[in-house]
Design a protein around this motif. Structure first.
Motif, PDB file in Angstrom:
ATOM      1  N   THR A   1       0.683  -1.232  -0.047  1.00  0.00           N
ATOM      2  CA  THR A   1       0.379   0.287  -0.229  1.00  0.00           C
ATOM      3  C   THR A   1       0.760   1.362  -0.553  1.00  0.00           C
ATOM      4  OG1 THR A   1      -0.071   0.112   2.406  1.00  0.00           O
ATOM      5  CG2 THR A   1      -1.655  -1.279   1.093  1.00  0.00           C
TER       6      THR A   1
ATOM      7  N   SER B   1     -15.369   1.178  -0.014  1.00  0.00           N
ATOM      8  CA  SER B   1     -15.571   1.858  -1.266  1.00  0.00           C
ATOM      9  C   SER B   1     -15.298   3.218  -1.774  1.00  0.00           C
ATOM     10  CB  SER B   1     -14.852   0.637  -2.808  1.00  0.00           C
ATOM     11  OG  SER B   1     -14.638   1.015  -4.297  1.00  0.00           O
TER      12      SER B   1
ATOM     13  N   LYS C   1     -11.037   7.953  -5.415  1.00  0.00           N
ATOM     14  CA  LYS C   1     -10.103   7.935  -4.584  1.00  0.00           C
ATOM     15  C   LYS C   1      -9.589   9.176  -3.865  1.00  0.00           C
ATOM     16  CE  LYS C   1      -5.000   6.646  -6.223  1.00  0.00           C
ATOM     17  NZ  LYS C   1      -4.738   5.602  -7.410  1.00  0.00           N
TER      18      LYS C   1
ATOM     19  N   THR D   1      -2.536   9.499  -1.088  1.00  0.00           N
ATOM     20  CA  THR D   1      -1.752   8.458  -1.785  1.00  0.00           C
ATOM     21  C   THR D   1      -0.854   8.549  -0.108  1.00  0.00           C
ATOM     22  OG1 THR D   1      -1.749   8.282  -4.335  1.00  0.00           O
ATOM     23  CG2 THR D   1       0.167   6.965  -3.092  1.00  0.00           C
TER      24      THR D   1
ATOM     25  N   THR E   1      -5.179   4.613   0.109  1.00  0.00           N
ATOM     26  CA  THR E   1      -5.375   4.385  -0.881  1.00  0.00           C
ATOM     27  C   THR E   1      -3.889   3.502  -1.337  1.00  0.00           C
ATOM     28  OG1 THR E   1      -6.452   4.882  -3.166  1.00  0.00           O
ATOM     29  CG2 THR E   1      -4.740   6.779  -2.170  1.00  0.00           C
TER      30      THR E   1
ATOM     31  N   ASP F   1      -0.684   3.767  -5.148  1.00  0.00           N
ATOM     32  CA  ASP F   1      -1.038   4.484  -6.537  1.00  0.00           C
ATOM     33  C   ASP F   1      -1.128   3.179  -7.325  1.00  0.00           C
ATOM     34  OD1 ASP F   1       0.783   6.184  -5.194  1.00  0.00           O
ATOM     35  OD2 ASP F   1       2.515   5.492  -5.680  1.00  0.00           O
TER      36      ASP F   1
ATOM     37  N   LEU G   1      -4.444   1.320  -6.649  1.00  0.00           N
ATOM     38  CA  LEU G   1      -5.791   1.260  -6.560  1.00  0.00           C
ATOM     39  C   LEU G   1      -6.857   2.386  -7.925  1.00  0.00           C
ATOM     40  CD1 LEU G   1      -5.911   0.592  -2.930  1.00  0.00           C
ATOM     41  CD2 LEU G   1      -6.233  -0.806  -4.918  1.00  0.00           C
TER      42      LEU G   1
ATOM     43  N   ASP H   1      -9.203   3.219  -6.612  1.00  0.00           N
ATOM     44  CA  ASP H   1     -10.517   4.010  -5.566  1.00  0.00           C
ATOM     45  C   ASP H   1      -9.621   3.809  -4.118  1.00  0.00           C
ATOM     46  OD1 ASP H   1      -9.908   0.975  -4.608  1.00  0.00           O
ATOM     47  OD2 ASP H   1     -12.013   0.495  -4.300  1.00  0.00           O
ATOM     48  N   ALA H   2     -10.775   4.471  -2.966  1.00  0.00           N
ATOM     49  CA  ALA H   2      -9.575   4.341  -1.658  1.00  0.00           C
ATOM     50  C   ALA H   2     -10.893   3.548  -0.949  1.00  0.00           C
ATOM     51  CB  ALA H   2      -9.458   5.779  -1.619  1.00  0.00           C
ATOM     52  N   ARG H   3      -9.719   3.591   0.125  1.00  0.00           N
ATOM     53  CA  ARG H   3     -11.062   2.576   1.155  1.00  0.00           C
ATOM     54  C   ARG H   3     -11.711   2.481   2.224  1.00  0.00           C
ATOM     55  NH1 ARG H   3      -9.692  -2.865  -1.545  1.00  0.00           N
ATOM     56  NH2 ARG H   3      -9.973  -1.936  -3.664  1.00  0.00           N
TER      57      ARG H   3
END
Length: 409
Positions: free
Chosen positions: A67, A179, A182, A187, A204, A206, A208, A210-212
């Motif tokens: 990550t 989800s 992003k 990052t 997030t 690089d 991906l 999206d973001a979580r």
């Protein structure tokens, strides 16, 4: 030797890789139509799991997909500014060898490592297992296997068939992963909001798209809900995090359109044995210490490696292999359960004082020399350094170590 594994997430492919390498005829059945892309959260690989991955030759891929989170910005409602915590230093304090990676990415790495040597059957599941190893499937014809392994997670179907209802111990909290776009994350940085009994974070990586957003909370009493009732789960999540912050409200607003959503209670299994006849369990199916609080992924990788190695060492004698597998794993499983029970309260403190202490530890790790924080952590090998102390056995990696397909076991 014919081996059937149910579950193609983490433990299943790792076990399949090693068994195929030892010469077994391996089939993996998975009820999903393809590898699951659940939008899951980031998981930790500690030293034993990192070394197993290195022996599999896949560590470079795993490290490439890490990550890359370097900083945690910890917000608290009573503080004007967030606390900046060195996340990489925090990881190095916990483990000498550690990688944080998205669960879906890790699953794909392990699957790719063994797919050419293993028969993967998607869109199917086991519906019955006879004492002689004859397995009935939902779709495929019946077939006999020498060994059947449940690697199908906390809510294992194989465990239900062989052991019946096994109570799950509720650790007091719930975990949800959503989800989100992003643009809502940065990052290299995890943004977190910490309050008594609830924590919300977003991050997030690089690679991906999206973001979580991850939510962990501890209500006053358990929530009565059906695991299939997604709309109800989303309502409970909104209620649990109402009023935390405007930023968290933006994350929750994505519940109306998120492509992936996960919600489950944080529970652990306390089975005294996870083998019966020709059937055994590996990973969360047999000894889940608790999602997000007990290092369950590293324990699953470690367990899969040990199970395959002991089956090879016993030359296909499953009774001997299962007994040794459980003997080796039991201390680590018991330690993980204990650690998870402690983490369930320390990761999500129940008081303002607890939140201050948690963030204060992160700040101390940030400013102290790494050699000092590691030395302090090593004083307690049953705490954050538990996984680094797990012994990794050495096995003969030559092929044909287990009995050939069709041999007597």
């Amino acid at each position: 030797m014919k081996v059937l594994i149910q579950g193609a997430s983490i433990a299943g492919p790792v076990l399949a890789y090693w068994l195929a390498r030892y010469g077994a005829d391996v089939t993996v059945v998975e009820r999903a139509p393809a590898l699951r892309k659940t939008g899951g959260h980031a998981i930790d690989l500690f030293r034993p799991a990192v070394e197993v991955s290195e022996r599999m030759g896949v560590l470079p891929q795993i490290e490439h997909l890490a990550t890359g989170t370097a900083v945690l910005m910890a917000h608290r409602p009573w503080a004007a500014r967030p606390a900046r915590i060195d996340y990489l230093k925090l990881e190095k304090t916990m483990s000498d060898r550690h990688v944080e990676i998205m669960r879906d990415d890790l699953s794909e790495v392990y699957y790719t490592a063994c797919r050419d040597d293993v028969d993967f059957r998607f869109c199917d599941r086991i519906t019955d297992i006879a004492d002689d190893g004859t397995v009935t499937f939902a779709q495929a014809p019946c077939e006999r296997f020498d060994v059947v392994v449940g690697a199908d997670g906390l809510h294992s179907g194989v465990r239900q068939l062989v052991f019946g209802d096994v109570p799950e111990q509720f650790l007091g909290g719930y975990l949800s992963v959503v989800s989100v776009p992003k643009a809502l994350a940065h990052t290299g940085e995890m943004t977190g909001y910490f309050e008594p009994d609830r924590v919300a974070m977003v991050y997030t990586a690089d690679h991906l798209v999206d973001a979580r957003a991850v939510f962990i909370f501890r209500p006053r009493s358990p929530i009565d809900y059906d695991h299939r009732a997604v709309d109800r789960q989303k309502v409970e999540l909104r209620n649990a995090f109402a009023g935390v912050s405007t930023e968290v409200d933006h994350w929750l607003a994505e519940l109306e359109r998120t492509p992936t959503f996960y919600f489950d209670a944080i529970t652990q299994l306390e089975m005294a044995t996870w083998s019966r006849g020709r059937v055994t369990l590996v990973g969360d199916a047999g000894y889940c210490p608790g999602p997000a609080v007990g290092g369950s992924t590293s324990l699953a990788v470690y367990g899969a490696y040990v199970l395959a190695g002991e089956m090879a060492r016993a030359a296909g004698d499953h009774a001997t292999a299962f007994a040794t597998y459980e003997k080796i794993m039991t201390p680590s499983v018991l330690g993980s359960r204990k650690l998870a029970r402690a983490n369930a309260t320390t990761i999500v403190p129940g008081s303002r004082w607890g939140v201050r202490a948690l963030v204060g530890i992160g700040r101390a790790i940030t400013v102290l020399p790494l050699s000092v924080t590691q030395a302090i952590a090593r004083l307690n090998d049953r705490g954050v350094r538990l996984y680094d102390t797990m012994p990794l056995p050495e096995y003969d990696e030559s092929p044909e170590a287990v009995a050939a397909p069709g041999d007597s076991v």
